[in-house]
Enzyme design. Structure first.
Site, PDB file in Angstrom:
ATOM      1  N   GLU A 111      28.340  37.147  44.779  1.00 26.88           N
ATOM      2  CA  GLU A 111      28.611  37.475  43.452  1.00 26.88           C
ATOM      3  C   GLU A 111      27.275  38.286  42.948  1.00 26.88           C
ATOM      4  OE1 GLU A 111      31.624  38.145  43.112  1.00 26.88           O
ATOM      5  OE2 GLU A 111      32.758  36.277  43.825  1.00 26.88           O
ATOM      6  N   TYR A 117      25.821  47.138  41.459  1.00 28.38           N
ATOM      7  CA  TYR A 117      26.301  48.291  40.719  1.00 28.38           C
ATOM      8  C   TYR A 117      25.101  48.973  39.907  1.00 28.38           C
ATOM      9  CZ  TYR A 117      31.044  46.268  41.035  1.00 28.38           C
ATOM     10  OH  TYR A 117      32.033  45.841  41.624  1.00 28.38           O
ATOM     11  N   GLU A 126      38.901  36.657  40.911  1.00 28.49           N
ATOM     12  CA  GLU A 126      38.742  37.152  42.245  1.00 28.49           C
ATOM     13  C   GLU A 126      39.556  38.172  42.674  1.00 28.49           C
ATOM     14  OE1 GLU A 126      36.031  36.622  43.930  1.00 28.49           O
ATOM     15  OE2 GLU A 126      35.144  34.628  43.590  1.00 28.49           O
ATOM     16  N   GLU A 170      35.729  39.586  47.973  1.00 28.68           N
ATOM     17  CA  GLU A 170      36.561  39.070  46.871  1.00 28.68           C
ATOM     18  C   GLU A 170      37.890  38.630  47.642  1.00 28.68           C
ATOM     19  OE1 GLU A 170      34.719  38.256  44.642  1.00 28.68           O
ATOM     20  OE2 GLU A 170      33.713  40.199  43.752  1.00 28.68           O
ATOM     21  N   HIS A 221      36.983  35.243  48.866  1.00 27.04           N
ATOM     22  CA  HIS A 221      36.790  34.269  47.962  1.00 27.04           C
ATOM     23  C   HIS A 221      38.078  33.873  47.233  1.00 27.04           C
ATOM     24  CE1 HIS A 221      32.508  36.244  47.040  1.00 27.04           C
ATOM     25  NE2 HIS A 221      32.808  35.788  48.235  1.00 27.04           N
TER      26      HIS A 221
END
Lengths: 137, 340
Positions: free
Chosen positions: B119, B126, B179, B213, B216
């Site tokens: 994460e 970004y 998530e 994700e 997850h």
């Protein structure tokens, strides 16, 4: 139409298959266990495993089952269980088995499947029962 | 913001963070040769096999494409990405870590440390996109927006309040909904750009995040379902009601957030279908049936194709009445596994 499926202990595919009104048989979870021998036409339902584009997408238990020629001979098609979030990997195992055994990917379903998926697969399997589609090999 | 302000803000964050942190009083050496739950092992392999870093993605190839966006589109894109950064930051520094004390196997703890770390990789990626495409002033402006946007802050507050709660299963529900649902109002935009042949390298990076994700959400949802097995019927019902209520609370906020972001470019309705589709998948990750009917989840095929290039219906024999049947193209397989 008989369904033969693999579902790990997380049980998503098991739950999806359980919602269908066609008979089903679950492959053993452990690879070391004796696999099934099928003597009638069936459709395989499989999730996708593995960590990369060319690594272990098809569950070992499915490979063990398909390595038996008489099982393979009765395979009519494959239904993939997966998640589009895996991008190109989405239902890769189903596509790989289909390509290897020269049968179609009949349908793909995400996670537990929606009511629409259940309806579409039930009807599709009805049609398949009635059709004269040739089995693999 | 001055450096002192930034430091003060960090300090505040840290206080919140330690509030309920329980450290284990005893730890045994982890033995990966005695795996209790094989899913821990499978997921560990999958996550480590998926490992990536933003430096591997040639983001600078998107510079010419970025220049073709209007100022409004650029602002929207940056805001979307700061929103996603916030969620990844929460999940990396609070969310995944808050689940560790609740783990039932040592291998689950190890998997959660991997999730927390990835994460943080996502959150940092970004910034790689920003530094490649935007000026420092624009970046600071977008982060300021993320601190001030009511709906974004509200979604963060809702999730954080559940992470701080004292119910391990409810924490897993909040985590899975984050998530598998909350990211998608943001993920929509890079998929939209990709479908229009814009920012395609950025989209490649986002697809790597989406893939992570997905694992997850699957894993935390799976652990939730395992935890549920030992609960009474009454408690199962309580947790189901809680999940649906939390989903509705988050959904209402997501709809407002989506309109706030996308109304200016006329994409809010298209994005909402993507939200519904993913809300269903989030619920299924928790073992519940889909909530939104087909009419509300018919995601724009271009968006779905950007997400998964072979997701179109032509691959499905049943849905194409057989007319579109094509045998899959041959692929190299691990032939040692196949005897035929």
């Amino acid at each position: 139409m008989l369904l033969v499926y693999y579902s790990s202990s997380s049980g998503y595919t098991h739950r999806f298959v359980g919602k269908l009104r066609h008979p089903s048989l679950r492959l053993p979870i452990l690879t070391k266990d004796e696999t099934l021998r099928i003597e009638e036409p069936f459709v395989l339902v499989t999730p996708t495993y593995g960590a990369g584009p060319n690594r272990g997408a098809v569950p070992k238990q499915v490979i063990k089952f398909l390595n038996i020629e008489s099982n393979r001979r009765h395979l009519m098609g494959v239904i993939g269980a997966g998640n589009t979030n895996f991008g190109e990997e989405y239902c890769r195992a189903a596509h790989r088995v289909a390509a290897k055994c020269h049968v179609p990917v009949l349908y793909r379903v995400e996670l537990l499947g929606t009511p629409e998926d259940v309806e579409a697969v039930n009807l599709g399997l009805d049609k398949l029962c009635a059709s004269s589609l040739k089995t693999a090999m | 913001m001055t450096a002192a302000d930034a430091a003060a803000e960090c300090e505040l964050g840290r206080e919140l963070n330690v509030e309920n942190l329980t450290l284990a009083s005893h730890v045994d050496a982890i033995n990966w040769n005695r795996v209790i739950d094989p899913v821990d092992d499978d997921v560990w392999d999958r996550l480590t096999g998926n490992f990536w870093l933003p430096e591997k993605v040639p983001l600078s190839n998107d510079v010419p494409s970025w220049a073709t966006l209007t100022e409004q589109e650029k602002t929207l894109t940056m805001r979307v990405f700061t929103g996603l950064t916030l969620l990844d930051t929460i999940q990396g520094t609070v969310g995944a870590i808050s689940l560790i004390p609740d783990a039932v196997t040592p291998h689950e703890e190890a998997v959660l440390t991997n999730i927390a770390f990835m994460e943080s990789v996502h959150a940092k990626s970004y910034s790689s996109i920003f530094s490649t495409l935007c000026s420092t002033k624009e970046i600071d402006e977008a982060f300021r927006w993320s601190r001030e946007n009511t709906y974004l802050q509200s979604k963060a507050d809702i999730i954080l309040s559940y992470y701080r709660g004292d119910d391990p299963l409810k924490r897993k529900v909040a985590s899975t909904l984050l998530e598998s649902f909350l990211f998608y109002s943001g993920f929509y935009l890079p998929m939209y750009w990709s479908a229009h042949a814009k920012l395609t390298n950025t989209a490649d990076l986002i697809r790597l995040i989406i893939r992570d994700e997905a694992v997850h959400g699957y894993y935390i949802g799976y652990k939730y379902q395992r935890g549920l097995e030992s609960q009474s019927e009454e408690r199962k019902q309580e947790l189901k009601d809680y999940t649906m209520n939390l989903m509705f609370e988050l959904y209402e906020n997501e709809v407002a957030y989506t309109h706030d972001l996308y109304d200016s470019v006329g994409l809010a309705e298209d994005c909402k279908k993507f939200l519904h589709y993913n809300a269903n998948k989030a619920l299924m990750n928790l073992g519940y049936e889909a909530m939104f009917p087909k009419e509300l989840t018919d995601v724009n095929p271009a968006i779905l194709a950007a997400l998964s290039p072979n997701s179109d219906e032509n691959h499905d024999f049943f849905s194409g009445s057989g007319s579109s049947y094509v045998i899959g193209k041959a692929e190299n397989t691990e032939d040692e596994d196949w005897d035929f």
